[in-house]
Each structure stands twice: as structure tokens, then as C-alpha cells.
Design a protein around this motif. Structure first.
Motif, PDB file in Angstrom:
ATOM      1  N   GLU A  35       0.813  -1.222   0.000  1.00  0.00           N
ATOM      2  CA  GLU A  35       0.000   0.000   0.000  1.00  0.00           C
ATOM      3  C   GLU A  35       0.844   1.268   0.000  1.00  0.00           C
ATOM      4  O   GLU A  35       0.422   2.311  -0.503  1.00  0.00           O
ATOM      5  N   ARG A  36       2.074   1.200   0.541  1.00  0.00           N
ATOM      6  CA  ARG A  36       2.917   2.397   0.604  1.00  0.00           C
ATOM      7  C   ARG A  36       4.316   2.168   0.064  1.00  0.00           C
ATOM      8  O   ARG A  36       5.238   2.922   0.394  1.00  0.00           O
ATOM      9  N   SER A  37       4.501   1.140  -0.784  1.00  0.00           N
ATOM     10  CA  SER A  37       5.845   0.896  -1.323  1.00  0.00           C
ATOM     11  C   SER A  37       5.776   0.013  -2.560  1.00  0.00           C
ATOM     12  O   SER A  37       4.750  -0.600  -2.856  1.00  0.00           O
ATOM     13  N   PHE A  38       6.898  -0.059  -3.268  1.00  0.00           N
ATOM     14  CA  PHE A  38       7.055  -1.058  -4.330  1.00  0.00           C
ATOM     15  C   PHE A  38       8.542  -1.312  -4.529  1.00  0.00           C
ATOM     16  O   PHE A  38       9.384  -0.455  -4.220  1.00  0.00           O
ATOM     17  N   ASP A  39       8.866  -2.513  -4.992  1.00  0.00           N
ATOM     18  CA  ASP A  39      10.250  -2.799  -5.357  1.00  0.00           C
ATOM     19  C   ASP A  39      10.274  -3.508  -6.702  1.00  0.00           C
ATOM     20  O   ASP A  39       9.456  -4.369  -6.995  1.00  0.00           O
ATOM     21  N   LEU A  40      11.240  -3.103  -7.520  1.00  0.00           N
ATOM     22  CA  LEU A  40      11.417  -3.620  -8.875  1.00  0.00           C
ATOM     23  C   LEU A  40      12.660  -4.492  -8.922  1.00  0.00           C
ATOM     24  O   LEU A  40      13.699  -4.136  -8.357  1.00  0.00           O
ATOM     25  N   LEU A  41      12.571  -5.645  -9.585  1.00  0.00           N
ATOM     26  CA  LEU A  41      13.718  -6.519  -9.806  1.00  0.00           C
ATOM     27  C   LEU A  41      13.747  -6.925 -11.274  1.00  0.00           C
ATOM     28  O   LEU A  41      12.782  -7.485 -11.788  1.00  0.00           O
ATOM     29  N   VAL A  42      14.840  -6.609 -11.944  1.00  0.00           N
ATOM     30  CA  VAL A  42      15.060  -7.017 -13.333  1.00  0.00           C
ATOM     31  C   VAL A  42      16.221  -8.000 -13.332  1.00  0.00           C
ATOM     32  O   VAL A  42      17.339  -7.648 -12.951  1.00  0.00           O
ATOM     33  N   TYR A 102      19.093  -5.834 -11.751  1.00  0.00           N
ATOM     34  CA  TYR A 102      18.840  -4.437 -11.396  1.00  0.00           C
ATOM     35  C   TYR A 102      17.697  -4.362 -10.388  1.00  0.00           C
ATOM     36  O   TYR A 102      16.688  -5.063 -10.536  1.00  0.00           O
ATOM     37  N   THR A 103      17.863  -3.509  -9.371  1.00  0.00           N
ATOM     38  CA  THR A 103      16.820  -3.363  -8.345  1.00  0.00           C
ATOM     39  C   THR A 103      16.518  -1.890  -8.095  1.00  0.00           C
ATOM     40  O   THR A 103      17.377  -1.024  -8.236  1.00  0.00           O
ATOM     41  N   MET A 104      15.284  -1.648  -7.722  1.00  0.00           N
ATOM     42  CA  MET A 104      14.867  -0.312  -7.285  1.00  0.00           C
ATOM     43  C   MET A 104      13.789  -0.479  -6.226  1.00  0.00           C
ATOM     44  O   MET A 104      12.861  -1.274  -6.401  1.00  0.00           O
ATOM     45  N   THR A 105      13.894   0.272  -5.128  1.00  0.00           N
ATOM     46  CA  THR A 105      12.919   0.188  -4.045  1.00  0.00           C
ATOM     47  C   THR A 105      12.433   1.581  -3.662  1.00  0.00           C
ATOM     48  O   THR A 105      13.244   2.496  -3.489  1.00  0.00           O
TER      49      THR A 105
END
Length: 221
Positions: free
Chosen positions: A103-110, A118-121
């Protein structure tokens, strides 16, 4: 496993060669027993994996993880849109690009893009989002993360931390004394500037002091 299977096959080949040369019954019986034993061991070995599968597993485990810091963002009435540039990402299997939402976040993993992960949080988003309504899209050289707003209202920034930082910065320059606000701004520019910026500010400071001492400038800058 592949090495063990190969060694067993070499042993079997050698036993077969010895069988063609053996003439004594007792020796042939021993060799036949060993042959059957080797054949059973080879049969119980797991089948070798295709070359492309082995290479894929190797590449997915290799490389290293890169943290993504560069992005652009935009918004519509319903969505917050985060654009991440990754060259060639459209060539990956869809399952290699994963986004997990709360609800208040997301994280990306490629995974396994040119031998790297590659990651982004993003934590503590400014406002709640709909987990079910959020998604990701893969475009040419770009991953688009779409966070569905729970309420259709404009976001001034992406995270609560950014908002608090902007408020503190605004408070630092929002003073009743204009000269104090200017001094705070100059201090910030000096702290964050390069050597050339610092030389320019120092020069301006010296010149203003000299003019003030002559009575040309009544206000300190």
C-alpha cells in the motif's frame, strides 16, 4: 552430475574393450558383472540438461546486482508513473521483470539483463496506492511502473521523506528578514557547489564586505 555420468560411461567403454579380449570364462563373468553394474548406475543418473538450459542457469546466477537511482516520474488523475531506462529490457522474458507492491511501497527486480540484475525500491510513498490496480509495463529500453492511486488527487512528490525534506528547506528560507533568507541560500549554494561556485561566492562576499565598509551597502549579504 554430468562429470560423474561421463566417468561411468568411460568405465563401461573400457570394460567392453576388455570383454572383447578376455578368453577365460571366470574373467569374462567378472567383467560381465561389472558391465551390468555400470549400466545400472548410468541408467540411474539424471539425464543431462540441454546446453541452452545450462547456459541460462549459469547466466542467471552470475553477474552482480545494480541499484537503480535514475528515473523520471509523472502522474495522471489515477496513476503515478515511474519510468526506468534499461537498455534492451524489452528482449527479456516477461518473468524476468518483477514488481512487488504494498500500500505504501514497491520494489522492482530485473533479472539477468546483460549479465546483471537491477533493483529499485521505493518505501514510504507519499499516499496509499492500490496493490491490485498497480502494474508494470515493458517498453523499448524502458520499464514503466504504474501505481494506482487510492484517491484521485495530485501528489507533490513521490515519498513522505521528499515532502519532509522540501518542508524543512522551505522553512529555512522562509524568514521575516530578507537578508537572512539570502544568507541561507548562499550557504546552501556554497555547501553544494563545486570549486568554481565556491570561488564566485567568496569573491562576492569579499566585495560586498568592502562596499559595506564604505557605506555603499547598508544591508549585509
Amino acid at each position: 552430475m554430468a562429470a560423474a555420468r561421463e566417468e561411468l560411461q568411460k568405465d563401461l567403454q573400457e570394460v567392453n574393450e576388455l570383454l572383447t579380449k578376455a578368453t577365460r570364462k571366470r574373467l569374462r563373468d567378472v567383467l560381465m558383472t561389472e558391465k551390468h553394474k555400470l549400466e545400472l548406475e548410468i541408467k540411474n543418473q539424471p539425464p543431462p540438461k540441454p546446453k541452452d538450459v545450462v547456459e541460462e542457469e549459469k547466466s542467471s546466477l552470475g553477474g552482480y546486482t545494480v541499484k537503480i537511482n535514475n528515473y523520471a516520474w509523472d502522474q495522471s488523475d489515477k496513476f503515478i508513473k515511474i519510468y526506468i531506462s534499461l537498455s534492451g529490457v524489452q528482449k527479456l522474458p516477461a518473468e524476468n521483470v518483477q514488481v512487488n507492491f504494498t500500500e505504501r511501497s514497491f520494489d522492482l527486480l530485473v533479472k539477468n539483463l546483460n549479465g546483471k540484475n537491477y533493483t529499485m525500491t521505493f518505501n514510504n510513498l507519499l499516499k496509499p496506492i492500490s496493490v491490485e490496480g498497480s502494474s508494470r509495463k515493458i517498453k523499448t529500453d524502458t520499464v514503466l511502473v504504474m501505481c494506482r492511486k487510492k484517491q484521485e488527487e495530485k501528489w507533490e512528490c513521490l515519498t513522505q521523506v521528499e515532502k519532509e525534506s522540501k518542508e524543512k528547506e522551505k522553512a529555512a528560507y522562509d524568514t521575516s528578514d530578507p537578508s537572512e533568507g539570502l544568507m541561507n541560500l548562499l550557504k546552501k549554494m556554497y555547501a553544494e557547489g563545486d570549486d568554481e561556485m565556491k570561488r564566485t561566492i567568496n569573491k562576492a562576499w569579499v566585495e560586498s564586505r568592502e562596499k559595506q565598509s564604505k557605506g555603499d551597502i547598508p544591508m549585509d549579504i
